[in-house]
Design a protein around this motif. Sequence first.
Motif, short mmCIF file in Angstrom:
data_model
loop_
_atom_site.label_atom_id
_atom_site.label_comp_id
_atom_site.label_asym_id
_atom_site.label_seq_id
_atom_site.Cartn_x
_atom_site.Cartn_y
_atom_site.Cartn_z
N ALA B 367 0.70 -1.32 -0.10
CA ALA B 367 -0.10 0.09 -0.05
C ALA B 367 0.76 1.28 -0.20
O ALA B 367 1.84 1.46 0.52
N LYS B 368 0.13 2.40 -0.43
CA LYS B 368 1.05 3.49 -0.40
C LYS B 368 0.92 4.49 0.80
O LYS B 368 1.70 5.08 0.82
N ARG B 369 -0.27 4.30 1.71
CA ARG B 369 -0.14 4.95 2.76
C ARG B 369 -1.15 4.22 3.68
O ARG B 369 -2.10 3.44 3.32
N VAL B 370 -1.09 4.77 4.85
CA VAL B 370 -1.99 4.16 5.89
C VAL B 370 -2.42 5.56 6.85
O VAL B 370 -1.86 6.33 6.82
N VAL B 371 -3.92 5.37 6.81
CA VAL B 371 -4.53 6.44 7.51
C VAL B 371 -5.55 6.02 8.40
O VAL B 371 -5.71 4.90 8.46
N SER B 372 -6.04 7.07 9.26
CA SER B 372 -7.12 6.56 10.05
C SER B 372 -8.41 6.45 9.56
O SER B 372 -8.67 7.45 8.42
N LEU B 373 -9.35 5.50 9.63
CA LEU B 373 -10.50 5.45 9.16
C LEU B 373 -11.22 6.74 9.16
O LEU B 373 -11.25 7.35 10.30
N GLY B 374 -11.77 7.34 8.13
CA GLY B 374 -12.56 8.58 8.12
C GLY B 374 -11.49 9.68 7.33
O GLY B 374 -12.05 10.78 6.95
#
Lengths: 356, 397
Positions: B367-374
């Motif tokens: 994956a290119k990035r990890v973010v918080s849901l939302g």
Amino acid sequence: MANWTELLELPVYQLNKADKKALFSTELFKLSQHHYQSCLAYRRIIDAVEPRFFFKENQPPIALAANIFKHHFLSSVEQQNIAKITTSSGTTSAQVSKIALDKENIARQQRVLTKIIKQWLGKKRLPMLIIDHPNVIKDKRSYSARGVGIQGLSLFGYHHTYALNEDMSINEDAITEFFSRYQNEKVFIFGFTFMVWQYFVKALQNLARSYPFKQGILLHSGGWKKLQQQAVSNDIFKQQTKQVLGNIHIHNFYGMVEQTGTVYVECEQGHLHCPVWSDIQIINVANMQELPKGERGVIQVNSLLPTSYPGHAIITEDIGILLGEDDCQCGRKGKYFSVLGRIEQAQVRGCSDTQN
Amino acid sequence: MTHKINLTELNWRFPLISEKQHIADIDSETLLAPFAQQLLDTLSELGRYLIRNSEKDANIVALGFWLRKSNLARIAKQYAGQERTAKGIVFHIAPGNVDTLFFYSLVVALFAGNISILRLSSQTSVIADKLIYLLNQFVGSNNAFYFLQDYIKIVQYQKNDQVTQQLSKLADARVIWGSNNTISSISAIPAKADAVDVCFPDRYSVAVIQLETTQQVIEAVNGLLSDTKAFYQQACSSPKVIYWLNTAQNLQQQFWEMLSAKLLAISDEMPLNESEYIAKTLYWQQVGILSERPVAAEVKNQMLTLIAVEEISREIVDAHCGIWCFLDMQLMSIAQLDVLEHCQTIACFGVDENVLNSKVANTEITAKRVVSLGQSLVFSHIWDGIDLIDMLTIREK
Ligand SMILES: [Zn+2]
């Protein structure tokens, strides 16, 4: 499986609601069983949504989205028994439906089509004028829907005369010859709705030509979309066609490559009629529930014919309205309906790629 | 050097000046300094203008919010102390149905001091049209903003390699959005000798959710809703697959019930048409066919379809139609998480982001990035792992 010798003996437009319901609930269920056992893709679809489907007798079939035949090749017969693969025209989209047919299905489709068409043309073959150009059927390997339609209906005519040249211009010589020979006889004229309108009726009007046949029948099929864009209604179509072809009978019919054979022909009242071997339901696609008479929805077509591919219940992309059942003024039994057009295209959004 | 080419017959959407001279006026010597005060001020004004005139369109509000002064200053700060100059003329090639991404790439290019030519396809989305309208209105609202007409040129044309070729000849950089096919066909058209191509191919995104309490359910539902609502789950960054990490079945059920109810509640403001309902049916049927492993499809209501699967393939992802069809998979541990090569965003809830980040960093997953849901749809100038500011500027040694 269904006893087709008996089924083919059924009168085309005489089965009443109760009898038809009984026939369809058992036969469609048998077809669901057959395809479940014979087509892995179909089995996976049923297992995905209703693993207990076969625990309830005579469950109505789970209808497949018509486009599934564009993405996947669904066959319920062994590869070596596939005799022909028919495809949808696919002029606008790159993908075409591919329908697997074995010899039995090809023969059955033709027999059913014959039964239905004879109801309208009579028993005898008629001199036939085809509103198209002859090359449309030449390439036998790539049967287009237009080619298939012409081929299928050619059997009901003789002295096949093509009214158009390859560049869609009108072939006046051919028509004149046909007219001088058959103007007093009953003739059979066939074409696709838009072609009849654009390249025949309009073209003859521009040339101020007309061929007033004494008697005859025009059968025409295909979408109304392009005609609706020109604000041409069925009434206008009929009226102006009669101006160039005389007082002939004009019948639109509805059908699709996914269920070839069981065409729905328009009666004298302007209503499309279900033949005994197929049926329609009007569906609210938001919840897939059937809608009552008089409500607009998506047309689902159910047919007893398909055994070589799981196409016995299909959600089309056409909008229609059920007008009634068993009580059309023309006297025919069964459901009658009209087609209002194609479903609206999906919205454009997201990052999906349409570089056009 | 001034480029003179006769492209004035095209449908120029911005600026709308009558002489139709703008394409001939492009002059790379008028480049601005990256992050110049004039740019910071004007872009943040544009942001405020967009919010004021958004008519509550959440996507336009989000764009306006992104353009706030503090965010722009924060970005500029990341390059502080570096000697950078603008790359020159940037040619952005976006399909017409992209969401607001094209506008972000436009403003990032501008913020880096560049001149942009943006090509939209013949078919534009409602939101693209609205943004162009608002941009025109904004520039006309104050003399101080007129200069934007020299830095942004928006043109709309049907796929035409000839035109793309002529515009590419002007380009010091191209930003290309689209499928792999589109990207390779455009990349084959030559740009300037030292031009760079920045490509954003099709991606898909996922979410990893771990719920332990009922209280978490509502928060997670709201997160997934904001990640999917804006573009009917059709944006590349919107999660298509939900991975449940060690979450009790009853909590999963509560989650879907709540999402289902919330989607139903917005069905009037976001109506689906018949094609879309049929597309959803087609999709679960396709997943049934495409998966070798058992599938359980459940149409919760007209808005929400859940498809429990045991495997994900490229074909299953490519067939996805958006519109709230969720592929649903169970995970026993984070170690089991695997995503396809073209995964863009992993949104997570109740999961340690650092663990996922290190998995991404160690290339265990792609994956290119990890973010918080939302936060899936929140734009970053580092997109798909590409630093747009870096690509669209030249760093002096
Ligand atoms: Zn009738």
